[in-house]
Structure formats: C-alpha cells, structure tokens
Design an enzyme around this catalytic site. Structure first.
Site: not given
Length: 202
Positions: A8-10, A13, A36
C-alpha cells in the site's frame, strides 16, 4: 512454493483486501510493504521477497504496478523473476495465468502484455500526478488550497503537539535561542524556524 507480495502506498490504506486476494490464489507466504518508495531500492520488503523466491516458485501480485514505480522498474523485476525461473502471476489479469497453446506464442503474448501494461501503468501514474498538480494550482488560485496539515500548529490534531506549538511561540517571544528551544521541546530547529516565520517573530 507460492509467494505473494502486497503493498500500500500509505499507512492509511487498507491492506486486508490485497492479502485476502493473494490468499485466494493460494499464497503460502506473503510479504507486505506499508510504505511508498520512489524506487525498488526504497522498497526493502519487495527486495526481500525477490531474494526469497527460488526456481520453480510462483510469485503473485494483485496488479502490475506492485512490481515497480515505472516501466523500466516493472520490466526489470519481470526479467529478474524470469532469470530465476519464477512464474509471475497477476491476479487482476486471469489470462496471464492461462496457457495459450503454443509455448513460443504463449511466451511472446505474455511478454507483450506485460510491456503494454507496464507502459499504461506509468502513463496513468504520470496523468494522475498531472491532474493532482493541476488541481492544486486551481485551488491555490481560488485561495482554498491548504496543503498538508502542519504537525505543530494551533490547530494540530494532536493536543500534545498544540501544547508544544504554544510553548515554542512563548519561548520565541521571550527571545530564547532556536537551538535551545528545539532541544527543550524535542523538535527540529527547522520546525522552530517555521513557527517563528509563521508568527512573524524576528
């Protein structure tokens, strides 16, 4: 062995959906990344997963953009897996997991699909960045762009950080040194300078 990789990018999420998806496709071991990175080198868990897989294993991801941030990175990762004789499975693209019939045609088609997907993924990412920048510019022109919320401010979400902010302002008004303030309240000098600037304190 079937190895899954989820990212997940953060931290905000939800990772659960990806994990459930990978388990549905038989993942026996799953590597998860909750940060990320701007490049593969900055994704230590992906590196760990790629080092872990062995010849004959199957490497599963939900979508091709899990393999890299741009076209070159994706292709590099795919080729790395090929060299290790690891089968790549992309769960959002079932046809990638089906045998077309002729082995040579099968390989050609899959290579072509991966290259197209990697290129499209990079274009979508660039377009998303362009739209975001455009939206920010419009918001700035309208005077409604707030930017990221400040960690230390009178309106900070964390009450403790609000207290620290007011303490910094108080110490600045007393004329205390930046380095002394930073040390006492345990924040960076840059943050103290920012608070000083925001309050117009000389």
């Amino acid at each position: 062995m079937i190895i899954g990789y989820a990212r997940v990018s953060s931290l905000d999420q939800n990772l659960e959906r990806q994990l459930e998806n990978l388990k549905t496709f038989g993942a026996e071991k799953i590597f998860t990344e909750k940060q990320s990175g701007k490049s593969i080198e900055n994704r230590p868990i992906l590196q760990k997963a790629l080092n872990f897989v062995r010849m004959g294993d199957r490497f599963i991801v939900e979508s091709i953009d899990r393999l890299g941030r741009n076209y070159n990175e994706v292709i590099h990762t795919v080729n790395y897996l090929k060299d290790k004789e690891v089968q790549l499975m992309i769960t959002s693209l079932p046809m990638m997991n089906e045998v077309i019939g002729n082995p040579l045609l099968d390989k050609f088609m899959k290579d072509l699909i991966i290259q197209i997907l990697a290129m499209v993924s990079e274009q979508e990412r660039n377009e998303s960045k362009r739209r975001q920048a455009q939206g920010i510019q419009v918001a700035k022109e309208k005077g409604v762009y707030k930017g990221r919320p400040l960690l230390y401010s009178p309106n900070a979400k964390d009450p403790q950080k609000r207290v620290i902010y007011h303490r910094v302002v108080e110490m600045l008004e007393e004329g205390q040194a930046i380095s002394k303030i930073a040390k006492e309240v345990n924040i960076t000098r840059q943050t103290v300078y920012r608070i000083k600037h925001d309050n117009g304190l000389s």
